[in-house]
Scaffold this active site. Structure first.
Site, PDB file in Angstrom:
ATOM      1  N   ARG A 191       0.835  -1.204   0.000  1.00  0.00           N
ATOM      2  CA  ARG A 191       0.000   0.000   0.000  1.00  0.00           C
ATOM      3  C   ARG A 191       0.869   1.254   0.000  1.00  0.00           C
ATOM      4  NH1 ARG A 191      -1.971   2.590   5.036  1.00  0.00           N
ATOM      5  NH2 ARG A 191      -3.564   4.150   4.534  1.00  0.00           N
ATOM      6  N   ARG A 205      -9.835  20.017   9.198  1.00  0.00           N
ATOM      7  CA  ARG A 205      -8.909  20.369  10.268  1.00  0.00           C
ATOM      8  C   ARG A 205      -9.215  21.761  10.821  1.00  0.00           C
ATOM      9  NH1 ARG A 205      -4.916  16.688  10.557  1.00  0.00           N
ATOM     10  NH2 ARG A 205      -4.458  15.436   8.693  1.00  0.00           N
ATOM     11  N   LYS A 263     -13.143   2.707   1.062  1.00  0.00           N
ATOM     12  CA  LYS A 263     -12.769   2.652   2.471  1.00  0.00           C
ATOM     13  C   LYS A 263     -13.990   3.048   3.303  1.00  0.00           C
ATOM     14  CE  LYS A 263      -8.820   4.326   3.772  1.00  0.00           C
ATOM     15  NZ  LYS A 263      -7.713   5.306   3.972  1.00  0.00           N
ATOM     16  N   THR A 312      -6.265  -1.078  10.250  1.00  0.00           N
ATOM     17  CA  THR A 312      -6.079  -0.106  11.327  1.00  0.00           C
ATOM     18  C   THR A 312      -5.759  -0.754  12.677  1.00  0.00           C
ATOM     19  OG1 THR A 312      -7.801   1.218  10.238  1.00  0.00           O
ATOM     20  CG2 THR A 312      -6.883   2.082  12.258  1.00  0.00           C
TER      21      THR A 312
END
Length: 470
Positions: free
Chosen positions: A35, A76, A217, A275
């Site tokens: 990846r 953010r 995802k 993860t």
């Protein structure tokens, strides 16, 4: 070169795995797919790693899949005039579109889509949920919120808005640029971050135009509401548990993982569980027992692949992480319970010739104790049907297309080989036997179960089943 297991390993590349020698060691240790995380690194870093992986592919004479992971929209905070500050419970704050550095009373949040989607009573999570604020009021340019969970915040920390569909494309200008670059390098899979609807995947597939397989995802709760449509639109799925665990209660993630993997198997889509699988191995040579159990659970759930992130990208023990993950997978797959679970979770085949042949191939391989199921395929669909059956033998995928061979390295139990398509029935059997022996998948005296389509070379026309002696 073949693995003695069915479940695959995806290794993320980064500073800890940037040399050809380190990549070779990772591949030999068990990494099947590599990846490239486009949230980090420079284009030339990714180009170098692709070149190195293609060199390894030639060295080992075995397809290697490269997965590019697009960054997606990152929400953010802005910056603060006096640096980090600690928010207290009950504190009132205003978020606005003013880029001026923030204070104890106001914080810059330069994302107009957040203000469009905000609702009174909604939640703002900062820094992976470490700080939680409740929206009290809002208008087109401001959000007034109250701190519910106190904690420190600082410049550019990430923001999550659970249970809200943001009016924003998952493809940012950076993603468009990265996608063009990645496709020019010849990546095999493209993963799209922060998918909310099936339309997001359709948008990416138009841009990719068949040059790579597309993976969704799943890291937003909104995606789960459209799970079946997203799976149908995608070529593969990644269960990105980190962000799911931020926007959902952590106890909701394990059953959701099982639900997603079950739905992917029914649809015949490869799935990755990702993860924090061996997160402690970023700085430790051994994992915790809980992490080992977590990896094992994903395998018992029937995942096609498990993924290492920081463990292999920036950790101190990338090769050890792959090695231990390889050992965990083999241990689970040797457990009789694993085979019982795979058999018990098998669904009835659809009323199509291709599905009937795939189901019969699995049954024949089991009854005859065959060495392998051999699938002839152009697009990979025949091979994925065989993998969906979760047979108790390896699947030897024979394809004339190198792109297909590379993509199939992600699929459960598949050992892909690029070779010419069969020309006739005799060639179909002879080629399958020859390649199975060359790849050390079958020995003399063993049997192979072979599936193909007539006319040969016709995509999606699986209608033949043959049993051959080696």
């Amino acid at each position: 070169m073949h693995r003695d297991r069915f479940t695959k390993i995806v290794a993320t590349l980064g500073p800890a795995t940037s040399s050809l020698e380190r990549l070779r060691t990772l591949f030999e240790a068990g990494a099947d797919v590599f990846r490239l995380n486009f949230s980090h690194g420079q284009p030339e870093d990714h180009r170098q790693r692709v070149d190195q992986l293609r060199a390894l592919e030639k060295e080992f004479k075995h397809p290697i899949a490269i997965l590019m992971d697009l960054q997606g929209p990152k929400l953010r905070l802005g910056t603060f005039a006096k640096g980090p500050m600690v928010l207290k419970k009950g504190q009132k704050l205003r978020f606005d579109m003013d880029p001026t550095p923030g204070t104890a009373k106001r914080i810059p949040l330069l994302h107009p889509e957040i203000f469009k989607a905000a609702e009174p009573g909604g939640v703002l999570l900062v820094d992976d949920g470490k700080v939680r604020l409740r929206i009290v009021a809002h208008d087109a340019d401001t959000i007034d919120a109250e701190v519910e969970v106190a904690g420190p915040i600082s410049d550019r920390k990430g923001v999550n808005l659970p249970n809200l569909i943001l009016p924003v494309s998952p493809m940012t200008p950076k993603d468009h640029k990265d996608l063009t670059f990645g496709l020019s390098l010849g990546v095999d899979w493209v993963a799209l971050s922060f998918v909310q609807r099936a339309h997001d995947i359709a948008e990416l597939k138009k841009l990719v135009a068949g040059r790579a397989a597309v993976m969704a995802k799943l890291e937003k709760p909104q995606a789960i509401e459209h799970l079946d449509e997203i799976i149908e639109q995608s070529d593969g799925i990644m269960v990105a548990r980190g962000d799911l665990g931020v926007e959902m209660p952590p106890e909701a993630v394990p059953p959701l993982q099982k639900r997603i993997l079950a739905a992917c198997r029914v649809a015949g889509r490869p799935a990755i569980v990702a993860t924090q699988m061996l997160d402690s191995m970023v700085h430790s040579p051994t994992p915790t027992r809980a992490e080992v159990s977590d990896v094992a659970t994903a395998v018992y759930d029937g995942t096609d692949a498990v993924m290492l992130s920081a463990e292999s990208a920036s950790g101190d023990y990338p090769v050890e992480a792959v090695t231990i993950m390889d050992r965990i997978l083999k241990s689970v797959e040797s457990d009789p319970l694993y085979r019982r679970l795979m058999d018990a979770s098998r669904r009835e085949p659809e009323a199509t010739t291709a599905d009937a042949i795939s189901a019969a191939a699995r049954q024949c391989a089991h009854t005859l104790s065959a060495a392998a199921i051999v699938t002839y395929t152009n697009t990979g669909s025949t091979t994925l049907r065989a993998a969906r059956e979760r047979p108790d033998v390896r699947i030897l995928c024979l394809t004339p297309n190198l792109d297909t061979a590379r993509r199939m390295t992600l699929a459960w139990g598949v050992h892909p080989v690029q070779t010419e398509d069969a020309h006739n029935f005799a060639d179909m059997v002879q080629r399958a036997v020859r390649v199975a022996r060359q790849e050390e998948i079958a020995k003399e005296g063993e049997r192979l179960v072979i599936t193909a389509g007539v006319p040969f070379g016709t995509p999606g026309a699986t209608n033949i089943l043959r049993i051959a002696y080696v």
